[in-house]
Structures are given as structure tokens and as C-alpha cells.
Design a protein around this motif. Structure first.
Motif, short mmCIF file in Angstrom:
data_model
loop_
_atom_site.label_atom_id
_atom_site.label_comp_id
_atom_site.label_asym_id
_atom_site.label_seq_id
_atom_site.Cartn_x
_atom_site.Cartn_y
_atom_site.Cartn_z
N ASN A 37 0.81 -1.22 0.00
CA ASN A 37 0.00 0.00 0.00
C ASN A 37 0.84 1.27 0.00
O ASN A 37 0.30 2.36 -0.13
CB ASN A 37 -0.94 0.01 1.20
N THR A 38 2.15 1.16 0.15
CA THR A 38 3.00 2.35 0.17
C THR A 38 3.20 2.92 -1.23
O THR A 38 3.42 4.11 -1.37
CB THR A 38 4.38 2.04 0.77
N PRO A 43 14.33 2.87 -5.10
CA PRO A 43 15.00 1.73 -4.47
C PRO A 43 15.54 2.00 -3.07
O PRO A 43 15.43 1.15 -2.19
CB PRO A 43 16.12 1.39 -5.45
N THR A 44 16.12 3.17 -2.86
CA THR A 44 16.67 3.46 -1.52
C THR A 44 15.57 3.56 -0.48
O THR A 44 15.74 3.09 0.65
CB THR A 44 17.49 4.76 -1.53
N ARG A 48 15.08 0.94 2.76
CA ARG A 48 14.96 1.40 4.15
C ARG A 48 13.66 0.93 4.79
O ARG A 48 13.65 0.46 5.93
CB ARG A 48 15.03 2.92 4.22
N LEU A 49 12.58 1.06 4.04
CA LEU A 49 11.28 0.63 4.57
C LEU A 49 11.28 -0.87 4.84
O LEU A 49 10.78 -1.32 5.87
CB LEU A 49 10.16 1.00 3.61
N LEU A 50 11.84 -1.65 3.93
CA LEU A 50 11.90 -3.10 4.11
C LEU A 50 12.72 -3.47 5.34
O LEU A 50 12.35 -4.37 6.09
CB LEU A 50 12.46 -3.76 2.86
N CYS A 51 13.82 -2.76 5.57
CA CYS A 51 14.63 -3.01 6.77
C CYS A 51 13.84 -2.70 8.04
O CYS A 51 13.84 -3.49 9.00
CB CYS A 51 15.91 -2.19 6.74
N ALA A 56 10.39 -4.63 12.64
CA ALA A 56 9.07 -4.64 13.27
C ALA A 56 8.49 -6.05 13.29
O ALA A 56 7.86 -6.48 14.26
CB ALA A 56 8.12 -3.69 12.55
N TYR A 57 8.73 -6.80 12.22
CA TYR A 57 8.28 -8.19 12.15
C TYR A 57 8.95 -9.04 13.23
O TYR A 57 8.29 -9.80 13.94
CB TYR A 57 8.57 -8.76 10.76
N VAL A 58 10.26 -8.89 13.36
CA VAL A 58 11.00 -9.66 14.38
C VAL A 58 10.49 -9.30 15.77
O VAL A 58 10.27 -10.18 16.61
CB VAL A 58 12.52 -9.42 14.25
N TRP A 59 10.26 -8.03 16.01
CA TRP A 59 9.75 -7.59 17.30
C TRP A 59 8.36 -8.18 17.54
O TRP A 59 8.04 -8.64 18.63
CB TRP A 59 9.73 -6.07 17.36
#
Length: 124
Positions: A37-38, A43-44, A48-51, A56-59
Motif C-alpha cells: 500500500n505504500t 529503491p533506496t 529502508r522501509l523493508l529493513c 518490526a516483524y521480528v519484534w
């Protein structure tokens, strides 16, 4: 799975790794994070968003492992650890400052090294 290219244990190890990645992408796309939805194209920015979303996923996984939920008839949780963790994080961070500070601090403590090893014991 069937193959004559490698030993079964090695093949299953690779499949487990692939399945973890599939679960990550499913969570990032449709199970709460909604990456698509973003509509980002640079690419940069996407990198950054994917990182950030991966952190957030790991948390969410770390917090979700700690959450209690009902079990279904087959013995598995009624909700995934990602969903449980994400709900707890949203709930704790969206409350007024001061009333949920203890809860938020508790959730931040999941980043300590002794807590992050819990993910390995659960199989994530």
C-alpha cells in the motif's frame, strides 16, 4: 517434496528456511504491515522501509511468542505469533503516555539478547 538431487534432511532444512521467508513476506504484504500500500518506487526508500518492517516483524514475533491465546482442536494457537505481537505493540504504543509506559517498556525488553534466543527455541 521429492528429489534425487540431495539428502532428505538437507532438503528439509532448505525448505524450512524458505518457509520462514514466505511467512515474513506474507506478514509484510497482507497480515498487518501492508507493504504494497505504500506504492514506493525509489529503491533506496524501499530498502529502508523493508529493513524497518523486518525489524518490526521480528519484534512482533518476539512479543507474540510471549502472548497467551486459545488453542484450536489440533493444538495450535488460534492466532499467529505475528498477529498477537503486532496487536500487543499497537495497543501499547497507541495508549496515552503514562498509562501504558510499563507495558511498552516490557515490550522493549524483548530486544535483550536473552529474549531474542527464544525465537530459535520456538523454530523461527
Amino acid at each position: 517434496m521429492a528429489s534425487n538431487a540431495t539428502a532428505a534432511s538437507r532438503m528439509l532444512k532448505g525448505y524450512r528456511k524458505r518457509w520462514r521467508i514466505e511467512c515474513l513476506f506474507r506478514a509484510l504484504k497482507t497480515k498487518g504491515f501492508r507493504l504494497e500500500n505504500t506504492h514506493m518506487t525509489r529503491p533506496t526508500h524501499v530498502t529502508r522501509l523493508l529493513c524497518l518492517l523486518t525489524l518490526a516483524y521480528v519484534w512482533s514475533v518476539l512479543v507474540g511468542i510471549d502472548q497467551d491465546t486459545a488453542l484450536k482442536k489440533h493444538g495450535r494457537r488460534a492466532w499467529s505469533v505475528v498477529t498477537l505481537g503486532l496487536r500487543a505493540l499497537v495497543r501499547a504504543s497507541s495508549r496515552q503516555i503514562g498509562t501504558s509506559m510499563d507495558e511498552l517498556l516490557h515490550l522493549i525488553q524483548f530486544w535483550t539478547p536473552d529474549q531474542t534466543t527464544a525465537v530459535e527455541s520456538v523454530g523461527y
